[in-house]
Enzyme design. Structure first.
Site, PDB file in Angstrom:
ATOM      1  CG  HIS A  17      -2.000   1.053   1.155  1.00 25.49           C
ATOM      2  ND1 HIS A  17      -3.335   0.789   1.391  1.00 25.49           N
ATOM      3  CD2 HIS A  17      -1.931   2.370   0.877  1.00 25.49           C
ATOM      4  CE1 HIS A  17      -4.027   1.909   1.264  1.00 25.49           C
ATOM      5  NE2 HIS A  17      -3.198   2.882   0.962  1.00 25.49           N
ATOM      6  CG  HIS A  72      -0.929   6.489  -2.023  1.00 27.27           C
ATOM      7  ND1 HIS A  72      -2.055   6.057  -2.674  1.00 27.27           N
ATOM      8  CD2 HIS A  72      -1.138   6.228  -0.710  1.00 27.27           C
ATOM      9  CE1 HIS A  72      -2.915   5.565  -1.797  1.00 27.27           C
ATOM     10  NE2 HIS A  72      -2.380   5.648  -0.591  1.00 27.27           N
ATOM     11  CE  LYS A 132      -7.428   2.523  -1.228  1.00 23.16           C
ATOM     12  NZ  LYS A 132      -6.394   3.548  -1.258  1.00 23.16           N
ATOM     13  CG  ASP A 183      -1.757   5.080   3.296  1.00 26.41           C
ATOM     14  OD1 ASP A 183      -1.735   5.292   2.071  1.00 26.41           O
ATOM     15  OD2 ASP A 183      -2.781   5.262   3.995  1.00 26.41           O
TER      16      ASP A 183
END
Ligand SMILES: [Zn+2]
Length: 460
Positions: free
Chosen positions: A96, A98, A222, A353
């Site tokens: 996970h 980005h 997602k 994240d």
């Protein structure tokens, strides 16, 4: 040195830029030569199963040909080049992340990222290096520009981990990924370009937006199963997409052999997502015994992302009082949820994240950056895993988060991708040695060595 597997055919440190220009492989029907070599280790951690003391692997091209005790392998492959590491384990997966190229903690920075995509790509490039340098050979990106970055990596324009991206996060209007503080026309402009954010309402729009992600090349879909922490107006406890919408998206994704990962904090969203057939629960903050049992029954995977929560707790000044209070409550629940999941035996994969590296002038930059992702393993050990279980969550369980799109990777096993790392310490004694690049002595991805002692990861 050309063709030496230690450096890889394109990473010869003695080469010059002039050399690069003349080293184009001529087009030929002949099978490309596959480099073959042995890596022997004091300790071999296969990703799944028991460690082997004095273990070795044999690599041919980008695949692992054989795994076993060094003594047996040495007999058959004594003629091959041999490399020695202290601990050998599969390359890690962060399931996970980005890649948004954000240089400021501000919503409008996402607009800038969308409008100046060359700049965004340039800002992401060092993060890709940091991940590989820290032993992460694959990442699952759950919204961002990973599809374009992966293309650049595959072409050889960039160096980084393999990226499996969802392209967008799909939210209902007013939901977690609707970026509430932005004026609606600005947000709509982001959506029109099929960037990292999308909204959909009702089954027909949900189907359309899933199909748009497939068109963009998404390997996983997602969606928002619940409200969020960073989002301004919603409540992380509330379910977002309806069960009907989630089921429609799961079915649509499944037709294209994709699974859905749902952002879920609250229990209502977790339960609805699992009943709809969602395969990975992201964050899972309010997971309790009942939800853990349903996860096991459904064969779902938990990606907790504790790192961003811990970083947030240490960065009070960057939150409004209301925002920090929201985070503090969720953080407490999430810690309990992690412990519950581990105690019950829910399959977990490591995800952080992590969003990107801020410029050094930003006081958060030391805390929030790619490359410290293995801190997530430390939190999992604190929450009840053994170091071996945490390594399994960061390696063998990674490809499981992609369902049918998952490659044969994440394990030192015959026929699996030759993605593995050397560590100059024993992570079973101290899982913390995996954090940052310091103890990661070697990194191989697809059989090519990107890092070895005295030679860091670089573009050329
Ligand atoms: Zn995220």
């Amino acid at each position: 040195m050309r063709g030496n597997p230690f450096f890889g055919p394109d990473l010869d440190p003695t080469s010059s830029m002039e050399g690069l220009a003349t080293r184009q492989t001529p087009w030929t029907d002949a099978e490309p030569k596959k480099d073959k070599f042995v890596v022997e280790a004091d300790l071999l951690i296969p990703g799944k199963g028991d460690p082997i003391e004095h273990g070795s692997i044999v690599v041919e091209g980008n695949k692992i040909l054989q795994v076993g005790e060094s003594i047996s392998i040495a007999k058959d492959y004594s003629h091959l080049p041999k490399y020695h590491v202290k601990t050998l384990m599969p390359g890690m997966w962060d399931c996970h992340v980005h890649f948004l190229g954000a240089q400021r903690v501000a919503w409008d920075s996402l607009l800038e990222a969308q409008q100046k995509q060359a700049l965004t790509g340039a800002r992401c490039a060092p993060d890709l290096l940091r991940l590989l340098d820290a032993g992460f050979t694959s990442v699952r990106e759950m919204a961002g520009y990973g599809i374009q970055l992966d293309q650049a990596i595959e072409e050889g324009s960039l160096v980084g981990p393999k990226i499996y991206s969802s392209n967008a996060i799909i939210s209902p209007t007013g939901g977690h990924a609707d970026l509430h503080p932005l004026p609606k026309p600005w947000y709509d402009d982001l959506c029109r370009q099929n960037g990292p954010f999308q909204t959909a309402d009702g089954v027909p729009e949900c189907l359309k937006v899933v199909r748009m992600q497939l068109r963009a090349g998404a390997k996983v879909i997602k969606i928002c199963g619940s409200g969020g922490v960073g989002s301004e107006l919603d409540n992380p406890v509330d379910q977002q997409f309806s069960s009907e919408e989630m089921t429609a998206m799961v079915d649509e994704a499944a037709r294209a052999q994709r699974i859905i990962g749902a952002h879920c904090h609250g229990k209502a969203g977790i339960m609805a997502a699992l009943h709809a057939g969602v395969k990975t629960i992201e964050h899972g903050s309010y997971l309790d015994d009942e939800a853990a049992d349903l996860m096991i029954q459904k064969g779902a995977i938990l990606v907790t992302t504790r790192l961003i929560v811990e970083n947030g707790l240490q960065s009070k000044d960057f939150f409004s009082p209301k925002g920090y209070a929201k985070l503090s409550v969720v953080a407490k629940h999430q810690w309990n949820a992690m412990q519950t999941a581990i105690r019950k035996g829910v399959t977990c994969a490591i995800g952080t994240d992590s969003t990107g590296t801020l410029p050094p002038s930003n006081p958060l930059s030391k805390l929030v950056r790619q490359g410290l992702n293995a801190k997530e393993l430390v939190y999992h050990v604190k929450a009840g895993m053994t170091p071996l279980q945490a390594i399994e969550a960061a390696t063998a369980n990674g490809p499981l988060t992609l369902g049918p799109q998952g490659p044969k990777a994440g394990q030192l096993r015959e026929g699996y991708d030759a993605d593995f790392i050397g560590v100059d310490a024993n992570p079973l004694e101290d899982i913390g040695v995996l954090v940052g690049p310091g103890h990661v002595s070697h990194v191989w991805r697809q059989g090519k060595c990107y890092k070895s002692p005295g030679r860091g990861v670089s573009f050329i």
